[in-house]
Design a protein around this motif. Structure first.
Motif, PDB file in Angstrom:
ATOM      1  N   ALA A   1       0.828  -1.210   0.000  1.00 59.31           N
ATOM      2  CA  ALA A   1       0.000   0.000   0.000  1.00 59.31           C
ATOM      3  C   ALA A   1       0.864   1.262   0.000  1.00 59.31           C
ATOM      4  CB  ALA A   1      -0.945  -0.004   1.193  1.00 59.31           C
TER       5      ALA A   1
ATOM      6  N   MET B   1       2.158   1.610  -3.569  1.00 62.15           N
ATOM      7  CA  MET B   1       1.066   2.119  -4.406  1.00 62.15           C
ATOM      8  C   MET B   1       0.948   3.628  -4.273  1.00 62.15           C
ATOM      9  SD  MET B   1      -1.792  -0.792  -3.499  1.00 62.15           S
ATOM     10  CE  MET B   1      -3.187   0.098  -4.229  1.00 62.15           C
ATOM     11  N   THR B   2       1.039   4.114  -3.040  1.00 60.20           N
ATOM     12  CA  THR B   2       0.902   5.540  -2.763  1.00 60.20           C
ATOM     13  C   THR B   2       2.042   6.334  -3.397  1.00 60.20           C
ATOM     14  OG1 THR B   2      -0.182   4.973  -0.671  1.00 60.20           O
ATOM     15  CG2 THR B   2       0.605   7.231  -0.908  1.00 60.20           C
TER      16      THR B   2
ATOM     17  N   GLU C   1       1.839   6.721  -7.087  1.00 57.02           N
ATOM     18  CA  GLU C   1       0.875   7.766  -7.476  1.00 57.02           C
ATOM     19  C   GLU C   1       1.428   9.172  -7.253  1.00 57.02           C
ATOM     20  OE1 GLU C   1      -3.040   5.095  -6.142  1.00 57.02           O
ATOM     21  OE2 GLU C   1      -2.252   6.667  -4.831  1.00 57.02           O
TER      22      GLU C   1
ATOM     23  N   ASP D   1      -3.792   9.029   1.805  1.00 56.11           N
ATOM     24  CA  ASP D   1      -3.754   8.283   0.545  1.00 56.11           C
ATOM     25  C   ASP D   1      -3.337   6.837   0.790  1.00 56.11           C
ATOM     26  OD1 ASP D   1      -4.403  10.460  -1.319  1.00 56.11           O
ATOM     27  OD2 ASP D   1      -2.522  11.317  -0.618  1.00 56.11           O
TER      28      ASP D   1
ATOM     29  N   TYR E   1      -6.399   4.911   1.934  1.00 54.06           N
ATOM     30  CA  TYR E   1      -7.246   4.566   0.788  1.00 54.06           C
ATOM     31  C   TYR E   1      -6.698   3.346   0.061  1.00 54.06           C
ATOM     32  CZ  TYR E   1      -9.024   4.739  -3.983  1.00 54.06           C
ATOM     33  OH  TYR E   1      -9.559   4.412  -5.196  1.00 54.06           O
ATOM     34  N   ASN E   2      -5.395   3.322  -0.171  1.00 54.44           N
ATOM     35  CA  ASN E   2      -4.787   2.205  -0.888  1.00 54.44           C
ATOM     36  C   ASN E   2      -4.781   0.918  -0.079  1.00 54.44           C
ATOM     37  OD1 ASN E   2      -4.191   3.398  -3.403  1.00 54.44           O
ATOM     38  ND2 ASN E   2      -2.401   4.431  -2.539  1.00 54.44           N
TER      39      ASN E   2
ATOM     40  N   LYS F   1      -8.201  -0.501  -0.404  1.00 55.38           N
ATOM     41  CA  LYS F   1      -8.342  -1.024  -1.771  1.00 55.38           C
ATOM     42  C   LYS F   1      -7.668  -2.379  -1.904  1.00 55.38           C
ATOM     43  CE  LYS F   1      -7.307   0.262  -6.571  1.00 55.38           C
ATOM     44  NZ  LYS F   1      -6.685   1.304  -7.448  1.00 55.38           N
TER      45      LYS F   1
ATOM     46  N   ASN G   1      -6.772  -8.529  -6.522  1.00 53.66           N
ATOM     47  CA  ASN G   1      -5.850  -7.420  -6.780  1.00 53.66           C
ATOM     48  C   ASN G   1      -5.243  -7.466  -8.173  1.00 53.66           C
ATOM     49  OD1 ASN G   1      -5.792  -5.670  -4.363  1.00 53.66           O
ATOM     50  ND2 ASN G   1      -5.274  -7.590  -3.329  1.00 53.66           N
TER      51      ASN G   1
ATOM     52  N   ILE H   1      -3.294  -4.082  -9.689  1.00 56.80           N
ATOM     53  CA  ILE H   1      -2.245  -3.744  -8.722  1.00 56.80           C
ATOM     54  C   ILE H   1      -1.063  -4.692  -8.825  1.00 56.80           C
ATOM     55  CG2 ILE H   1      -1.721  -3.525  -6.258  1.00 56.80           C
ATOM     56  CD1 ILE H   1      -4.704  -2.813  -5.846  1.00 56.80           C
TER      57      ILE H   1
END
Length: 286
Positions: free
Chosen positions: A101, A104-105, A108, A115, A118-119, A122, A147, A152
């Motif tokens: 996660a 992922m952040t 982005e 954030d 949120y990830n 998800k 995923n 992802i």
């Protein structure tokens, strides 16, 4: 366990304007809100300074920030089901989810703990949203399928080696209902059985232990250790790092009681448990 208190209207309005998709802070169960948000922000800022063209090294760096953190099982097992954030204690799955996660952040180009939250939701939950206990992706096979659909991750097991496969029906949880307190509730039990129905005669690719040495593993790969235990797919999960040219597992170890880079090369680590059959290898999608 400390719960997050309700945020003010002003703070909520600032948060919503920052990321309308992110989880509302009031719906998150922190281990310690101040510590967790500070830890997350510090790691995100440090990792975001690393080159964006070497995701594996960035994943290794993120993972290294949690070395020596204590192992603790059951940190998600609270009712009602909420997104839980704990950066002070980990089991093998919560460690990997936290690392992924965060990556992922950063991918982005974000560095906010909001954030990250949120990830994390998800990643951890079916369709990316908390909707009761059964919406959590308890089985690693379910986690991989869901995923992958979200774009992802990708299962590279068959790409990096000549894999074997096994066919299993994944219903270990409902077959061992007494091991999972949340399943005492009849409605939750039925929801979990429904989730397991999607994994009847599920084909699981894996690299046999003897083939690990020849597999084209990379730094930052997610490794799931497969098992011959009835109705179960995976017993452990961690991140690949290399030491002296050999892959090792960075993981939350119940035996060691903490997060560490295992001193045994990955092949030897997998071999030492008679129920282990090999590994599945997952990569974050570029």
């Amino acid at each position: 366990m400390k719960s997050i208190i309700a945020t003010s209207i002003l703070a909520a309005s600032i948060f919503i304007s920052t990321n309308v998709n992110a989880a509302v802070p009031g719906s998150v169960r922190f281990n310690n809100e101040a510590t967790d948000t500070t830890n997350i922000t510090n790691v995100l800022i440090k990792a975001s300074e690393l080159p964006y063209n070497d995701r594996g090294k960035r994943i290794e760096f993120i993972a290294s920030q949690f070395i020596d953190k204590p192992y603790k099982g059951g940190t998600l097992e609270f009712q009602p089901e909420q997104l839980t954030v704990n950066t002070d204690e980990f089991d093998c799955t919560t460690l990997v989810e936290t690392i992924v996660a965060m990556e992922m952040t950063i991918d982005e180009r974000r560095s906010s703990w909001r954030d990250f939250i949120y990830n994390l939701e998800k990643l951890r939950y079916r369709n990316g949203q908390v909707d009761g206990y059964a919406s959590r992706l308890h089985y690693i096979s379910d986690w991989i399928v869901d995923n992958t659909h979200k774009g992802i991750i990708t299962d590279v097991t068959a790409r990096i080696a000549n894999p074997a496969s096994q066919i299993k029906s994944l219903d270990f949880m409902t077959s061992n209902r007494d091991k999972y307190p949340a399943l005492k509730d009849s409605a939750t039990f039925e929801q979990m059985k429904k989730a397991e129905m999607g994994y009847r005669s599920h084909k699981i690719p894996y690299i046999k232990t003897i083939g690990i040495k020849e597999a084209n593993l990379k730094t930052g790969d997610i490794v799931a250790i497969t098992t011959d235990i009835k109705n179960l797919d995976v017993t452990h999960i961690g991140i690949v790092v290399f030491r002296d040219g050999k892959p090792h597992l960075l993981h939350a170890s119940s035996k060691a009681g903490k997060v560490l880079i295992d001193p045994l090369p990955l092949e030897n680590y997998v071999r030492r448990n008679k129920h282990n059959t090999g590994i599945r290898v997952i990569r974050m999608k570029e």
